[in-house]
Enzyme design. Structure first.
Site, PDB file in Angstrom:
ATOM      1  CE  LYS A 261     -25.884  20.019 -23.398  1.00  0.00           C
ATOM      2  NZ  LYS A 261     -26.152  21.402 -22.988  1.00  0.00           N
TER       3      LYS A 261
ATOM      4  N   GLY B  72     -12.065  29.218 -16.436  1.00  0.00           N
ATOM      5  CA  GLY B  72     -12.614  29.053 -17.784  1.00  0.00           C
ATOM      6  C   GLY B  72     -13.072  30.373 -18.340  1.00  0.00           C
ATOM      7  CB  VAL B  73     -11.677  33.333 -19.506  1.00  0.00           C
ATOM      8  CG1 VAL B  73     -11.881  33.759 -18.068  1.00  0.00           C
ATOM      9  CG2 VAL B  73     -10.231  32.910 -19.743  1.00  0.00           C
ATOM     10  N   GLY B  74     -13.416  30.959 -21.835  1.00  0.00           N
ATOM     11  CA  GLY B  74     -13.686  30.790 -23.254  1.00  0.00           C
ATOM     12  C   GLY B  74     -14.863  31.652 -23.645  1.00  0.00           C
ATOM     13  CE  LYS B  75     -18.462  28.674 -28.006  1.00  0.00           C
ATOM     14  NZ  LYS B  75     -19.525  27.772 -28.507  1.00  0.00           N
ATOM     15  CB  VAL B  76     -19.973  31.273 -20.212  1.00  0.00           C
ATOM     16  CG1 VAL B  76     -20.671  31.873 -18.992  1.00  0.00           C
ATOM     17  CG2 VAL B  76     -20.984  30.573 -21.112  1.00  0.00           C
ATOM     18  N   GLY B  77     -17.202  32.587 -19.672  1.00  0.00           N
ATOM     19  CA  GLY B  77     -16.321  33.256 -18.730  1.00  0.00           C
ATOM     20  C   GLY B  77     -15.828  34.593 -19.234  1.00  0.00           C
TER      21      GLY B  77
END
Length: 361
Positions: free
Chosen positions: A84, A184-189
């Site tokens: 990472k 969290g509803v950015g990308k994945v959510g």
């Protein structure tokens, strides 16, 4: 509280093969690459661009995330190790083409021991810039032969893991009629909302970014929003799904949860060792994060063979069976699922890794 950096990187990263600090004053680049293990192959993991409060905080994060990537790749059956990287700073003000290209040259200097990809604060266009100086980049745009947005299959994998958890708790691999809370509803959510609504679930969401919540509610009229993660945790939920940054499952959250299942895309969800035992004591089934969120690394890893979305999605669908195997081992051995997942991953790293040794590029 952040300990000083001289808390000893060798002690903090005692399992790691290599930690590299990269500095380019002309562009403002301050980056850290951590390679946890190359026993199964070259390390693969995203680059996180984040305004850490201190270098010590950045070191801790990159060490934890890279270790998680080793376990994620091993459990997903990939011939890849775990690494990472973090770039310290606010991506909205510091990110630039010169900085990304300087970073690419540092990654290139590792000679293939580490492949980078997208993470929080970086995207596929950034990977294209990095790739102008570096051969070891995945997660590139589709126009450049890449996998594009890896959150697509991350969310798909989380949904498959959630189906396996539903089967274990309620006897059927479906979320139909269940209430799922997504933090969290950015990308994945955001992608996960689609899978859940199509499956017939009721969805409640929250996000610190009001615009992200607005986009989801515009797209899915039946989705309900609450003001904070604390409010979401207090809701009557069947499933709680953390999809933002790590450390979501604190003692306080576990005590407040009404959900029967925790399954989400965030990395390093357990705030400290022992939380997994408290979840089990409360009768909450935890689907280990690196088990269910491996769809993204499966997606970008497929670029190394010449990207095929269909092939990557087929492999990511196997997360259902992998999660089921983790639950079965947990029951058979009388341990929490987080421990069972670790044992399965460590077994593969040990059994296959001994054939390979350290990857030299």
């Amino acid at each position: 509280m952040s300990a000083p950096l001289d808390a000893d990187v060798f002690e903090l990263g005692s399992e790691h093969e290599q930690v590299v600090f990269a500095n380019d004053p002309a562009t403002g680049l301050k980056a850290i690459v951590a390679i946890h293990s190359t026993a199964l192959g070259p390390a693969l993991g995203g680059t996180r661009f984040y305004p850490y409060a201190s270098t010590a905080d950045a070191v801790r994060d990159v060490l934890n995330l890279s270790r998680g990537m080793s376990y994620k790749a091993a459990l997903a059956g990939l011939d890849l190790g775990g690494g990472k990287a973090v770039i310290i700073g606010d991506p909205t003000t510091l990110k630039s083409e010169p900085l990304l290209r300087a970073y690419g040259r540092f990654v290139q200097s590792l000679n293939g021991r580490y492949y980078t990809a997208c993470d929080v604060g970086t995207n596929s266009l950034d990977m294209d810039h990095i790739a102008r100086e570096c051969s070891y980049v995945t997660g590139r745009t589709v126009a450049h032969g890449g996998a594009g947005d890896s959150s697509v299959l991350t969310a798909y994998g989380v949904f498959q893991g959630m189906r396996a958890a539903a089967e274990a708790v309620w006897g059927e691999p479906t979320l139909a009629g269940r209430t799922v809370g997504i933090a969290g509803v950015g990308k994945v959510g955001r992608h996960l909302v689609r899978h859940l609504t199509e499956d017939g679930a009721s969805v409640v969401v929250t996000d610190v970014n009001e615009a992200a919540v607005g986009r989801v509610r515009d797209e899915y009229a039946g989705v309900r929003a609450v003001a904070s993660t604390e409010a979401l945790v207090a809701e009557p939920l069947d499933v709680y799904s953390p999809n933002a940054l790590g450390g979501a499952l604190t003692d306080e959250v576990v005590e407040a949860l009404s959900a029967a299942i925790v399954c989400g895309g965030a990395n390093n969800q357990l705030a400290h060792p022992g939380v997994e035992k408290r979840l089990e004591e409360r009768g909450i089934l935890y689907a280990p994060d690196y088990c269910v969120n491996s769809g993204g690394v499966i997606q970008v890893a497929d670029e190394l063979e010449g990207f095929s979305f269909e092939r990557a999605q087929h492999r990511a669908s196997g997360i259902f069976e992998t999660t089921r195997s983790v639950f079965e081992m947990a029951r058979a051995e009388g341990v929490p699922p987080a421990i069972a997942a670790d044992r399965l991953a460590e077994r593969r790293m040990r059994d296959v890794g001994r054939l390979r040794g350290i990857w030299l590029g």
